[in-house]
Design a protein around this motif. Structure first.
Motif, PDB file in Angstrom:
ATOM      1  N   ALA A 242     -34.798  16.934  -3.955  1.00  0.00           N
ATOM      2  CA  ALA A 242     -34.196  15.626  -3.703  1.00  0.00           C
ATOM      3  C   ALA A 242     -35.194  14.685  -3.035  1.00  0.00           C
ATOM      4  CB  ALA A 242     -32.955  15.792  -2.830  1.00  0.00           C
ATOM      5  N   ARG A 243     -35.993  15.223  -2.131  1.00  0.00           N
ATOM      6  CA  ARG A 243     -37.016  14.410  -1.464  1.00  0.00           C
ATOM      7  C   ARG A 243     -38.040  13.898  -2.459  1.00  0.00           C
ATOM      8  NH1 ARG A 243     -41.134  16.935   3.102  1.00  0.00           N
ATOM      9  NH2 ARG A 243     -42.588  15.175   3.225  1.00  0.00           N
ATOM     10  N   LEU A 244     -38.497  14.769  -3.351  1.00  0.00           N
ATOM     11  CA  LEU A 244     -39.457  14.354  -4.370  1.00  0.00           C
ATOM     12  C   LEU A 244     -38.827  13.356  -5.339  1.00  0.00           C
ATOM     13  CD1 LEU A 244     -41.096  17.811  -5.152  1.00  0.00           C
ATOM     14  CD2 LEU A 244     -42.193  15.876  -4.009  1.00  0.00           C
ATOM     15  N   SER A 245     -37.579  13.611  -5.716  1.00  0.00           N
ATOM     16  CA  SER A 245     -36.892  12.703  -6.636  1.00  0.00           C
ATOM     17  C   SER A 245     -36.756  11.309  -6.022  1.00  0.00           C
ATOM     18  CB  SER A 245     -35.507  13.267  -6.981  1.00  0.00           C
ATOM     19  OG  SER A 245     -35.617  14.510  -7.651  1.00  0.00           O
ATOM     20  N   ALA A 246     -36.401  11.247  -4.737  1.00  0.00           N
ATOM     21  CA  ALA A 246     -36.277   9.955  -4.067  1.00  0.00           C
ATOM     22  C   ALA A 246     -37.607   9.206  -4.048  1.00  0.00           C
ATOM     23  CB  ALA A 246     -35.755  10.158  -2.650  1.00  0.00           C
ATOM     24  N   ALA A 247     -38.697   9.966  -3.838  1.00  0.00           N
ATOM     25  CA  ALA A 247     -40.023   9.349  -3.834  1.00  0.00           C
ATOM     26  C   ALA A 247     -40.391   8.803  -5.204  1.00  0.00           C
ATOM     27  CB  ALA A 247     -41.067  10.365  -3.389  1.00  0.00           C
ATOM     28  N   LEU A 248     -39.761   9.352  -6.246  1.00  0.00           N
ATOM     29  CA  LEU A 248     -40.050   8.921  -7.616  1.00  0.00           C
ATOM     30  C   LEU A 248     -39.006   7.936  -8.149  1.00  0.00           C
ATOM     31  CD1 LEU A 248     -41.166  12.375  -9.077  1.00  0.00           C
ATOM     32  CD2 LEU A 248     -42.626  10.442  -8.418  1.00  0.00           C
ATOM     33  N   GLY A 249     -38.088   7.525  -7.278  1.00  0.00           N
ATOM     34  CA  GLY A 249     -37.146   6.469  -7.664  1.00  0.00           C
ATOM     35  C   GLY A 249     -35.762   6.913  -8.056  1.00  0.00           C
TER      36      GLY A 249
END
Length: 257
Positions: A242-249
Motif C-alpha cells: 500500500a505504501r508503494l502503491s500510494a507513492a505511485l499514485g
C-alpha cells in the motif's frame, strides 16, 4: 553490428535471440546457439563476433552477457518508478519480518525479479535478479493476476501453461481462478510450496495510477517459519504494498489501518 548485419531485420532478430539465450544460460557455446536457433555455424560466429565487438557478449568458448547488457539493464530499471520508490520500503519490510523480500514486475507472462533484500536468517530463500517466476505458481504472480480486471486475468489464465512444479501447484484453470478469487477478497496471495518444496511465500500487488498493478512485493522463507509468523507477515507485506502503491499514485486499500 556492421552494415551487412544491421541491414537485415532477420539478422537483428537473431542477434537479439542470441543475447537473450546467453543472458539466460551463461556459458552457452556458439555451436549450441547455432543448433538451438537454426543458424549455420558461420552465421552464428559472424553475429556473435559483432555482438562481442560491441560489448554485448564476452568470452571465446563459453559466452556470457557483456558489460553493455548490464548497463542497459540498469538504465532500464532506473526508468521504472517502482525501482525508484522500492528500495527503502523493501529494506524496512525485511527488518520487520526478518525474511527475504522481493519486488517483481510482469515480463512476457512471467514475473521478473527486479529487487531483492536478503533476510538475516542463516537459512533463507533467495532468487537471482532477472530470473522469472510463473504467474500461476508464485505468490508474486497470483497477486499480480488477482489485481487485474477479472476478464483480463481470465484471458491470461487461458493462454499461459499451467505447468506442475510440485504436488501443490495449481494446474487447472478452475483451481487457479478459485485461488485468485480468494486473493482478491483477502488482498494478498499465497504460494504454499507450489513452486519449490518447503518454501512458503506471501505477496501483494503494487498498483499505480489508475489502480492497475505495476508490480508485486513478497516475503518468502522456509515453510514452517513463515507459517509461524504468517499473520504478522501478511500485515507487513500488505502495508508495504500500500505504501508503494500510494507513492505511485494509487489509493490505499480501505481495509488497511
Amino acid at each position: 553490428m556492421n552494415d551487412t548485419s544491421t541491414g537485415n531485420p532477420g539478422t537483428l532478430a537473431r542477434g537479439l535471440d542470441i543475447v537473450e539465450r546467453v543472458a539466460a544460460a551463461p556459458g552457452t557455446t556458439v555451436q549450441r546457439l547455432a543448433t538451438d536457433l537454426g543458424l549455420s555455424r558461420s552465421a552464428a560466429y559472424r553475429i556473435v563476433g559483432a555482438l562481442r565487438e560491441r560489448g554485448y557478449l564476452v568470452g571465446e568458448t563459453e559466452l556470457r552477457a557483456g558489460p553493455v547488457v548490464l548497463r542497459l539493464g540498469l538504465q532500464a530499471m532506473d526508468g521504472l518508478d517502482i525501482y525508484t520508490v522500492g528500495p527503502e520500503p523493501l529494506r524496512e519490510l525485511v527488518a520487520e519480518t526478518e525474511e527475504t523480500a522481493f519486488i517483481a514486475v510482469l515480463d512476457d507472462d512471467q514475473m521478473c525479479y527486479v529487487m531483492q533484500e536478503e533476510g538475516p536468517q542463516v537459512v533463507k530463500v533467495v532468487s537471482k535478479l532477472g530470473s522469472r517466476a510463473p504467474l500461476h505458481a508464485s505468490a508474486l504472480g497470483k497477486a499480480y493476476l488477482a489485481a487485474l480486471p477479472a476478464a483480463e486475468a481470465e484471458a491470461v489464465v487461458d493462454r499461459i501453461p499451467l505447468t506442475g512444479y510440485t504436488a501443490a501447484t495449481l494446474t487447472t484453470p478452475a483451481a487457479l481462478h478459485a485461488d485468485l478469487a480468494r486473493t482478491r477478497t483477502a488482498g494478498w496471495a499465497l504460494d504454499d510450496a507450489e513452486r519449490e518444496p518447503g518454501v512458503r511465500c506471501v505477496a501483494a500487488a503494487v498498483r499505480g495510477a489508475g489502480e492497475r498493478p505495476v508490480a508485486a512485493i513478497s516475503v518468502a522463507g522456509p515453510r514452517d517459519r513463515i507459517v509461524a509468523a504468517q499473520p504478522a507477515i501478511v500485515t507487513a507485506v500488505r502495508r508495504t504494498a500500500a505504501r508503494l502503491s500510494a507513492a505511485l499514485g494509487a489509493a490505499p486499500p480501505p481495509d488497511l489501518p
